[in-house]
Design an enzyme around this catalytic site. Structure first.
Site, PDB file in Angstrom:
ATOM      1  CE  LYS A 108      -3.891  -2.132   2.433  1.00 29.50           C
ATOM      2  NZ  LYS A 108      -4.320  -2.648   3.820  1.00 29.50           N
ATOM      3  CD  GLN A 123      -3.314  -4.781   6.704  1.00 29.71           C
ATOM      4  OE1 GLN A 123      -3.126  -3.614   6.101  1.00 29.71           O
ATOM      5  NE2 GLN A 123      -3.886  -5.579   6.458  1.00 29.71           N
ATOM      6  CG  ASP A 160      -9.033   0.311   5.558  1.00 30.12           C
ATOM      7  OD1 ASP A 160      -8.930   0.005   4.311  1.00 30.12           O
ATOM      8  OD2 ASP A 160      -8.198  -0.125   6.555  1.00 30.12           O
TER       9      ASP A 160
END
Ligand code: ADP
Length: 302
Positions: free
Chosen positions: A53, A97, A120
């Site tokens: 990412k 994460q 997200d």
């Protein structure tokens, strides 16, 4: 023979568009968008995901920072860090994460991320807004699938779609996007959607899949979707990624779809790897740029 939906190529195209968008944004006098990832612990898969990412961000012109904290950090310390980043003017996007160590509460942590920086889309307010068809941060994987479908010119309006898997981060938002009204703020897909999950009997799964014009599967079960379950010409999107050891003892990644057989009946199909995976990363970049633009706009109007 199905047409391959080349997620890797489409994601590269999107990243090129986003790079230009960042250039224009900076040329207009804004600082570059910024993304902060928080990596808790040493999980090797998580480390790879985060570094992919961050690499993608750098290529596009997004500044990125990875904050690494140890697996035995107290949950409160993680929450304090998130609150500090929420307030930080130079941070546009925050991603934590997953998965988190067992002593941490995923829901509490996801909710701590400020909605406008929640790239997200896991904060429950963003989830709620998405379900109500309102502007929100949409989770990157379902957003990536939507983009793949749109860019491959697959008709969804009034079509039958089956989502296999009902996870909160993939299956559920995918079903929402497929069924939502395209006229509303999520620009969704107006399909008739059936959600199948672990308690759907095999015979029913087969029946529903066979009726579908679009199948999106996200279960992590290799070869769950066989060619006899797929309608001729259907679009099959495979979100599953499982590492297996093949007959030659070699380790490889496979999806939920029996690819070599299903491609003989489907109209369109995504490969694994190189299908949905790269799109997820591209959509994270898109969400980060959206967050940066929204925050810059909000600052101007103050
Ligand atoms: P992800 O977050 O990647 O979508 P999860 O592992 O959280 O994946 O979720 C797996 C999903 O797959 C669950 O919703 C589960 O109900 C579904 N599932 C598991 N087994 C089957 C099956 N045999 N048929 C259909 N769905 C299944």
């Amino acid at each position: 023979m199905a047409q391959l939906i080349d997620g890797k190529a489409i994601a590269a195209e999107i990243r090129a568009e986003l790079r230009k968008e960042v250039e224009d944004f900076v040329a207009a006098g804004n600082r570059a968008p910024q993304l902060t990832a928080i990596l808790v612990g040493e999980d090797p898969a998580s480390q790879t995901y985060v570094s992919n990412k961050m690499k993608a961000a750098a290529e596009i012109g997004i500044n990125s920072v990875t904050k690494r904290i140890s697996a035995d950090t107290k949950e409160q310390e993680l929450l304090d860090l998130i609150h500090q980043l929420n307030k930080e003017d130079t941070v546009d996007g925050i991603l934590v994460q997953l998965p988190l160590p067992p002593h941490m509460h995923e829901r509490v942590v996801c909710n701590a991320v400020a909605c406008e920086k929640d790239v997200d889309g896991f904060n429950e307010i963003n989830v709620g807004r998405m379900c109500l068809d309102m502007k929100s941060m949409i989770p990157c994987t379902p957003l990536g699938v939507q983009e793949l479908i749109k860019r491959s010119n697959i008709e969804t309006f009034g079509k039958n779609a089956v989502v296999v898997g009902r996870s909160k981060n993939v299956g559920m938002p995918m079903a929402m996007l497929l069924s939502s009204d395209g006229k509303n703020e999520t620009s969704a897909m107006d399909a008739t959607v059936t959600v199948c999950h672990r308690y759907t009997p095999r015979s029913e799964l087969e029946k529903y899949c066979k009726l579908a014009d679009i199948i999106v599967t996200a279960t992590g079960i290799p070869s769950l979707i066989k060619s006899n379950m797929v309608k001729e010409g259907a679009c099959v999107i495979d979100v599953g990624i499982t590492r297996i050891t093949d007959e030659n003892g070699k380790s490889k990644l496979v999806g939920d779809v029996d690819f070599n057989e299903v491609k003989k009946v489907a109209g369109h199909i995504t490969p694994v790897p190189g299908g949905v995976g790269p799109m997820t990363v591209a959509m994270l970049m898109k969400n980060t740029i959206t967050a940066a633009k929204n925050l810059a706009e909000a600052k101007k109007s103050h």
